[in-house]
Design an enzyme around this catalytic site. Sequence first.
Site, short mmCIF file in Angstrom:
data_model
loop_
_atom_site.label_atom_id
_atom_site.label_comp_id
_atom_site.label_asym_id
_atom_site.label_seq_id
_atom_site.Cartn_x
_atom_site.Cartn_y
_atom_site.Cartn_z
N LYS A 1 -0.69 8.21 4.44
CA LYS A 1 -1.23 7.47 5.59
C LYS A 1 -1.78 8.44 6.64
CE LYS A 1 2.78 5.53 6.45
NZ LYS A 1 3.61 6.12 5.37
N ARG B 1 6.36 -2.31 10.64
CA ARG B 1 7.22 -1.94 9.53
C ARG B 1 8.25 -3.01 9.21
NH1 ARG B 1 6.69 3.93 9.94
NH2 ARG B 1 7.96 4.90 8.37
N ARG C 1 5.97 18.80 1.93
CA ARG C 1 5.07 18.70 3.09
C ARG C 1 5.39 19.77 4.15
NH1 ARG C 1 4.47 13.08 5.77
NH2 ARG C 1 6.74 13.17 5.61
N ARG D 1 9.54 18.67 8.34
CA ARG D 1 10.21 17.56 9.03
C ARG D 1 11.65 17.44 8.57
NH1 ARG D 1 6.07 12.52 8.82
NH2 ARG D 1 8.04 11.42 8.46
N ARG E 1 14.70 6.79 3.30
CA ARG E 1 13.41 6.27 3.79
C ARG E 1 12.73 5.41 2.74
NH1 ARG E 1 10.69 11.63 5.02
NH2 ARG E 1 8.88 10.39 5.60
P1 AP5 Z 1 1.19 12.22 4.60
O1 AP5 Z 1 -0.26 11.93 4.81
O2 AP5 Z 1 1.90 13.02 5.62
O3 AP5 Z 1 1.96 10.86 4.23
P2 AP5 Z 1 2.44 9.64 5.14
O4 AP5 Z 1 2.14 8.39 4.40
O5 AP5 Z 1 1.90 9.77 6.52
O6 AP5 Z 1 4.00 9.87 5.08
P3 AP5 Z 1 5.09 9.86 6.23
O7 AP5 Z 1 6.28 10.56 5.66
O8 AP5 Z 1 4.55 10.36 7.52
O9 AP5 Z 1 5.38 8.33 6.34
P4 AP5 Z 1 6.62 7.67 6.94
O10 AP5 Z 1 6.18 6.26 7.05
O11 AP5 Z 1 7.89 7.90 6.21
O12 AP5 Z 1 6.86 8.46 8.31
P5 AP5 Z 1 6.48 8.18 9.82
O13 AP5 Z 1 6.12 9.44 10.45
O14 AP5 Z 1 5.57 7.02 9.93
O15 AP5 Z 1 1.31 12.96 3.17
C1 AP5 Z 1 2.58 13.34 2.67
C2 AP5 Z 1 2.43 14.63 1.84
O16 AP5 Z 1 1.66 14.35 0.67
C3 AP5 Z 1 1.70 15.77 2.57
O17 AP5 Z 1 2.30 16.97 2.22
C4 AP5 Z 1 0.26 15.70 2.02
O18 AP5 Z 1 -0.38 16.96 2.02
C5 AP5 Z 1 0.51 15.19 0.61
N1 AP5 Z 1 -0.57 14.37 0.11
C6 AP5 Z 1 -1.32 13.46 0.78
N2 AP5 Z 1 -2.24 12.89 -0.02
C7 AP5 Z 1 -2.05 13.47 -1.26
C8 AP5 Z 1 -2.68 13.29 -2.53
N3 AP5 Z 1 -3.69 12.44 -2.67
N4 AP5 Z 1 -2.24 14.02 -3.57
C9 AP5 Z 1 -1.20 14.93 -3.43
N5 AP5 Z 1 -0.57 15.13 -2.24
C10 AP5 Z 1 -1.00 14.40 -1.17
O19 AP5 Z 1 7.90 7.70 10.40
C11 AP5 Z 1 8.97 8.60 10.52
C12 AP5 Z 1 10.18 7.89 11.10
O20 AP5 Z 1 9.88 7.38 12.40
C13 AP5 Z 1 10.70 6.67 10.32
O21 AP5 Z 1 11.55 7.03 9.27
C14 AP5 Z 1 11.42 5.90 11.43
O22 AP5 Z 1 12.67 6.48 11.72
C15 AP5 Z 1 10.53 6.12 12.62
N6 AP5 Z 1 9.49 5.08 12.76
C16 AP5 Z 1 8.13 5.28 12.68
N7 AP5 Z 1 7.47 4.11 12.84
C17 AP5 Z 1 8.42 3.16 13.01
C18 AP5 Z 1 8.39 1.75 13.21
N8 AP5 Z 1 7.22 1.08 13.23
N9 AP5 Z 1 9.55 1.09 13.35
C19 AP5 Z 1 10.74 1.74 13.35
N10 AP5 Z 1 10.86 3.08 13.15
C20 AP5 Z 1 9.71 3.78 13.00
MG MG Z 2 2.72 10.14 8.41
#
Ligand code: AP5
Ligand code: MG
Length: 232
Positions: free
Chosen positions: A26, A101, A139, A173, A184
């Site tokens: 994402k 979410r 990552r 992270r 997660r």
């Molecule tokens: P990346 O693009 O970083 O993936 P992502 O989908 O953004 O993954 P996240 O881990 O950020 O998602 P998440 O939803 O768990 O975390 P968030 O920060 O939102 O890519 C991942 C890796 O893959 C990278 O190394 C990249 O290089 C690689 N990659 C990308 N594309 C690729 C491809 N095509 N091929 C190979 N490799 C590839 O949330 C974190 C925390 O915040 C949550 O756990 C929760 O505690 C809190 N939180 C956030 N939002 C909320 C909410 N709405 N409600 C409640 N708690 C929340």
């Molecule tokens: Mg992300």
Amino acid sequence: MVGETEHGFMFMAKIIVLIGAPGAGKGTQARLLESNLGIPHISTGDMLRDIQTTDTKLKREIKAILASGELVSDNTIFRMVKERTSREDCQGNYILDGFPRTPIQAKMLEELSKEQSKEISAILLDVPSENLEKRLTGRRICPICGEIYNIYYKAPKFERYCDMHPHAELSHRSDDAEEKVKVRLEKFKETTKSVLAYYERSGRLQRVKGVGTPNKIYERLERLVAANNVTA
Ligand code: AP5
Ligand code: MG
């Protein structure tokens, strides 16, 4: 807010809700949409991590939750999203990454979209679960520009340092540790899947295959976004 197509049809500004499992890409894809099309990228995860660099009551409240991989409360998240999307750069289209979410958050966004006179368009980045673990544990992120690397799939030119900021050591992270990744992924299955079903039922969900190179996936995504008349 409304816009107009080249044929003179009016359309409402869009909120693009990018949905995907942890590690689905994402952030990677939303950053590309933002830099290529100029559509603001609002990531609730990034906002929460930014709060970690402040010394506030909120920081103390969310620190343990973030590190555990559990979810922050719906009200706290919604307050942040509402405040951020009321700013000048979000008067037109914007991309939400990581929100909503939960079904309650989806309802909250429904109300907000009405207040902002915008339409919601949800896109699922569809990635099989067997691809996710290495994406997450491998990552690394630049603390200065936020560029996202991966030691297996998108390694920096010099190990541990950002290509654009050679003095910045890449960060890992705390929730990308193997045992947190499991929590997660479980949370995603438990709660976010009902958000997908909600958008699917109302005919607002589109899917993009999230495997292949990031550029290939971006081409698919950009086509879909263009077909929805979404521009900066
Ligand atoms: P990346 O693009 O970083 O993936 P992502 O989908 O953004 O993954 P996240 O881990 O950020 O998602 P998440 O939803 O768990 O975390 P968030 O920060 O939102 O890519 C991942 C890796 O893959 C990278 O190394 C990249 O290089 C690689 N990659 C990308 N594309 C690729 C491809 N095509 N091929 C190979 N490799 C590839 O949330 C974190 C925390 O915040 C949550 O756990 C929760 O505690 C809190 N939180 C956030 N939002 C909320 C909410 N709405 N409600 C409640 N708690 C929340
Ligand atoms: Mg992300």
